[in-house]
Scaffold this motif. Structure first.
Motif, PDB file in Angstrom:
ATOM      1  N   UNK A 115      55.686  53.551  59.329  1.00  0.00           N
ATOM      2  CA  UNK A 115      55.375  54.908  58.861  1.00  0.00           C
ATOM      3  C   UNK A 115      55.895  55.919  59.868  1.00  0.00           C
ATOM      4  N   UNK A 116      56.590  56.915  59.357  1.00  0.00           N
ATOM      5  CA  UNK A 116      57.002  58.021  60.236  1.00  0.00           C
ATOM      6  C   UNK A 116      55.849  58.988  60.424  1.00  0.00           C
ATOM      7  N   UNK A 117      55.789  59.603  61.584  1.00  0.00           N
ATOM      8  CA  UNK A 117      54.892  60.738  61.863  1.00  0.00           C
ATOM      9  C   UNK A 117      53.413  60.380  61.690  1.00  0.00           C
ATOM     10  N   UNK A 118      52.986  59.193  62.114  1.00  0.00           N
ATOM     11  CA  UNK A 118      51.562  58.881  61.971  1.00  0.00           C
ATOM     12  C   UNK A 118      50.755  59.738  62.937  1.00  0.00           C
ATOM     13  N   UNK A 119      49.459  59.775  62.689  1.00  0.00           N
ATOM     14  CA  UNK A 119      48.525  60.636  63.427  1.00  0.00           C
ATOM     15  C   UNK A 119      48.858  62.113  63.212  1.00  0.00           C
TER      16      UNK A 119
ATOM     17  N   UNK B 294      56.177  56.950  54.338  1.00  0.00           N
ATOM     18  CA  UNK B 294      56.422  55.506  54.332  1.00  0.00           C
ATOM     19  C   UNK B 294      57.269  55.133  53.124  1.00  0.00           C
ATOM     20  N   UNK B 295      57.750  53.894  53.156  1.00  0.00           N
ATOM     21  CA  UNK B 295      58.616  53.409  52.084  1.00  0.00           C
ATOM     22  C   UNK B 295      57.832  52.405  51.243  1.00  0.00           C
ATOM     23  N   UNK B 296      57.837  52.639  49.926  1.00  0.00           N
ATOM     24  CA  UNK B 296      57.021  51.795  49.047  1.00  0.00           C
ATOM     25  C   UNK B 296      57.583  50.377  48.904  1.00  0.00           C
ATOM     26  N   UNK B 297      58.887  50.194  49.156  1.00  0.00           N
ATOM     27  CA  UNK B 297      59.440  48.826  49.152  1.00  0.00           C
ATOM     28  C   UNK B 297      58.912  48.041  50.350  1.00  0.00           C
ATOM     29  N   UNK B 298      58.755  48.742  51.479  1.00  0.00           N
ATOM     30  CA  UNK B 298      58.155  48.076  52.643  1.00  0.00           C
ATOM     31  C   UNK B 298      56.732  47.632  52.314  1.00  0.00           C
ATOM     32  N   UNK B 299      56.041  48.495  51.567  1.00  0.00           N
ATOM     33  CA  UNK B 299      54.677  48.162  51.152  1.00  0.00           C
ATOM     34  C   UNK B 299      54.687  46.886  50.314  1.00  0.00           C
ATOM     35  N   UNK B 300      55.562  46.844  49.310  1.00  0.00           N
ATOM     36  CA  UNK B 300      55.619  45.672  48.428  1.00  0.00           C
ATOM     37  C   UNK B 300      55.964  44.411  49.210  1.00  0.00           C
ATOM     38  N   UNK B 301      56.918  44.523  50.128  1.00  0.00           N
ATOM     39  CA  UNK B 301      57.321  43.346  50.905  1.00  0.00           C
ATOM     40  C   UNK B 301      56.236  42.900  51.869  1.00  0.00           C
ATOM     41  N   UNK B 302      55.474  43.864  52.386  1.00  0.00           N
ATOM     42  CA  UNK B 302      54.355  43.502  53.261  1.00  0.00           C
ATOM     43  C   UNK B 302      53.304  42.746  52.448  1.00  0.00           C
ATOM     44  N   UNK B 303      53.032  43.269  51.251  1.00  0.00           N
ATOM     45  CA  UNK B 303      52.073  42.587  50.376  1.00  0.00           C
ATOM     46  C   UNK B 303      52.521  41.154  50.083  1.00  0.00           C
ATOM     47  N   UNK B 304      53.786  41.000  49.707  1.00  0.00           N
ATOM     48  CA  UNK B 304      54.303  39.659  49.373  1.00  0.00           C
ATOM     49  C   UNK B 304      54.150  38.697  50.550  1.00  0.00           C
ATOM     50  N   UNK B 305      54.479  39.202  51.726  1.00  0.00           N
ATOM     51  CA  UNK B 305      54.436  38.356  52.927  1.00  0.00           C
ATOM     52  C   UNK B 305      53.002  37.945  53.247  1.00  0.00           C
ATOM     53  N   UNK B 306      52.081  38.897  53.180  1.00  0.00           N
ATOM     54  CA  UNK B 306      50.686  38.582  53.528  1.00  0.00           C
ATOM     55  C   UNK B 306      50.083  37.650  52.481  1.00  0.00           C
TER      56      UNK B 306
END
Lengths: 332, 336
Positions: free
Chosen positions: B300-304, B310-322
């Protein structure tokens, strides 16, 4: 429409200096008429007896930014149009007004985890501020495109907060003046003037060109004024009514009449001393033709030129009531 | 799953109630048991097909926030950060103070007589439209929050609190959509943002996990201001795998297992290239009898800040991996 609603409606429209069309059209829609001018402004005429002409002016443009440089891959550098304080920009959503329409983006700031301790809190200048449009159609963005902060107005207790209340609050006071005049008798032909190009800071081309064209007997310029404490001056305060200007650039007799009128009608008001330039369209209107007598009335506003400017709708209404009575009671 | 709702809910460290109630409501029908422990962690247990191994997934519910520290005579509010927030992000922004809207105003540029070099909290105030102290109903100790509306644009999402509501969202989706091999504890921890001894410090004592995966929204820094060698992660390159962060070297067996599962399934992934920041992995590894932990993050860019990206493809790939890790025996085998 209530004053609060009008303030919110006009704050929501984008009109950086030189690109004020949307604001002019919105006001024309609210008023149900009006003529556009060559420099993009709007004039709405209220017929009087035809014996004399008065203009009341408010500027419709707001401060903004422009894209100054492409940094590649959807990132861009910015510069200011008008007095934008770069301290206000980090962590904002923004809109880029491109030729193909609005492109959304953000101005981010590096997370504290990646910020060296000496840089934390350190003020960034424009060459360090980056627009991130990677999430949008950033290929449409060109150098020179205007950028505005993407922020919606809200109520703040009894007050209103939002961007561009400088000088949309003044615009609302003009709209309200029309309503007050409907209940009063007056001889003057009244021109509501919504002018452009105030915020770039010199010459007031938007307002002075209209003042020239209308050849007015006298004029009132309505702008906002700083409601913070300025050292050595009385503080203009939110909720204390219109600030009636006095100074070398303001017609003395008009000032006195305005104060008398306020007193006569129980309008709470403040006196704002302006010993030098007022920094508004007042000077440009005043210098139109062989000179136009002007009065400057200012609506107190907190946090000027930030996305969270604050005004009291009551001050806006009282400004309108004062102008309507003054117009009604000034002899032609 | 419910990323918009989770992002927009207010939930600072110690004030996670609204987030906890929301997740509890959404997860309860998909797990065998749900409870809240003494420090406010929400734990949802899902029985595995096999016994003999206990896996924990941990995402923290709290976001960085503010707390009102003083009510001033002029009706303005002084405030301090709860967690690490650079004061530059709050200038000219709207905050929600309890149920009251406030703005952090700033001295107009016209009357800034001297050049201002640094922004600090002591110079900032929240204005709620009150003109004097006795008009203020807000009490000291009230939390204040960013008010950003979550939005999706193309493959991207913009919002507040992605650190770590994106982890909560991924974990919730895994709880709802996965069939774990082993007993799995879906843990939504409290008070991560205020340092290493937050809610997660009691998890090992209570649950006795054999291993844990920490799910985070982590720093990116992939912007022109930083040379690319200074980036932590890059949006769009897949889940970020941590090898070391402040206070904990990731267990090598877990680290390698995460990568091999990603490779087997052709899920894109990246290394987190900076070691700044810490996660609840420290608490899992060093409290109670301790258990090895790994960290998988959505970049995620610019947290806090009020506007993270953030990128929703990263989200999907994180979900798949977990999900794949929860549904395989690989972590257990690696730790045997």
């Amino acid at each position: 429409m209530t004053t609060e609603k009008l303030l919110m409606e006009l704050s929501s429209v984008d009109g950086p200096t030189g690109y004020e069309d949307a604001v002019a059209e919105k006001i024309r829609e609210i008023l149900g008429g009006g003529e556009r001018t060559k420099l993009g402004g709007l004039i709405y005429k209220i017929e009087g007896s035809g014996k004399g002409r008065v203009g009341i002016f408010a500027h419709i443009d707001e401060i903004g930014m422009l894209v100054s440089k492409k940094a590649g891959n959807g990132f861009f550098y910015l510069d200011t149009v008008g007095g934008v304080d770069p301290k206000l920009l980090p962590s904002s959503k923004v809109k880029v007004l491109t030729k193909k329409g609005v492109v959304r983006g953000v101005i981010g700031i590096i997370a504290p985890h990646l910020t060296p301790p000496e840089k934390k809190g350190k003020v960034q200048e424009f060459d360090e501020i980056v627009l991130d449009a990677t999430m949008s159609d950033w290929q449409s963005i060109e150098v020179g495109d205007r950028v505005v902060v993407d922020v919606k107005p809200s109520k703040l207790g009894e007050l209103v907060t939002g961007k561009a209340l400088d000088d949309r609050a003044g615009c609302v006071s003009l709209i309200k003046t029309k309503e007050f005049l409907e209940k009063l008798r007056y001889d003057w032909d009244v021109y509501l003037v919504f002018s452009t190009r105030e915020e770039h800071g010199f010459g007031s081309p938007g307002a002075s060109s209209i003042a020239y064209e209308l050849d007015l007997d006298w004029a009132i310029v309505v702008d906002v004024t700083i409601a913070e404490k300025v050292e050595g001056y009385e503080q203009m305060k939110i909720g204390e009514g219109p600030a009636i200007g006095i100074g070398p650039f303001i017609d003395k007799e008009l000032h006195e009449k305005a104060v008398e009128t306020a007193k006569r009608h129980g309008i709470k008001h403040q006196i704002e001393v302006l010993p030098m330039r007022t920094g508004t369209d007042n000077e440009g209107v005043r210098a139109a033709r062989t000179g136009t007598r002007t009065l400057l009335i200012s609506i107190p506003l907190k946090y000027m030129h930030t996305p969270v400017e604050v005004v009291d709708p009551k001050d806006v209404e009282e400004t309108a009531r004062l102008m309507a009575h003054l117009i009604s009671e000034m002899e032609v | 799953m419910y990323l918009k709702e989770l992002s927009e809910l207010p939930g600072g460290s110690g004030d996670e109630g609204k987030v906890r109630d929301f997740i509890k409501e959404k997860i309860k029908d998909y797990v065998d048991k749900v409870w809240v422990d003494r420090l406010g962690n929400l734990v949802a247990f899902k029985k595995g097909k096999k016994e003999g191994f206990k896996l924990g997934l941990v995402a923290h519910m709290d976001e960085v926030s503010f707390m009102i520290t003083a009510i001033n005579d002029d009706g303005s509010l002084s405030f301090a950060p709860v967690g690490g927030i650079d004061p530059r992000v709050v200038v000219g922004k709207t905050l929600k103070v309890g149920d009251t809207l406030g703005v952090v105003g700033y001295k107009p540029i016209h009357i800034q007589r001297e050049k201002i070099e640094k922004i600090s909290y002591k110079d900032l105030r929240i204005d709620i439209g009150a003109r004097k102290k006795d008009e203020v109903k807000v009490k000291v100790g009230t939390y204040a929050y960013f008010t950003t509306t979550y939005e999706e644009m193309g493959d991207y999402a913009i919002g507040k609190a992605f650190d770590d509501r994106v982890g909560c969202s991924v974990e919730l989706k895994v709880a709802v959509e996965s069939t774990p091999v082993y007993d799995t504890y879906f843990i939504f921890s409290s008070q991560e943002e205020i340092g290493p001894m937050g809610g997660a410090s009691i998890l090992m004592e209570g649950l006795g996990l054999d291993a844990a995966l920490i799910l985070e929204g982590t720093t990116a820094g992939d912007i022109p201001e930083l040379e690319s060698y200074k980036w932590a992660t890059h949006l769009g390159n897949g889940p970020a795998i941590t090898f070391f962060h402040s206070g904990y070297v990731i267990d090598e067996r877990i680290f390698k297992t995460i990568i091999s599962v990603a490779k087997d399934l052709s899920i894109p992934y990246q290394m987190k290239m900076r070691t700044a920041g810490g996660t609840d992995a420290r608490n899992i590894a060093s409290r109670g009898k301790g258990a090895p932990a790994g960290v998988i993050s959505v970049p995620c860019r610019y947290i806090h800040s009020p506007v993270s990206v953030m990128n929703l493809k990263d989200y999907d790939n994180t979900f798949k991996l977990v999900k794949a890790l929860v549904e395989s025996e690989s972590l257990r085998k690696a730790l045997d």
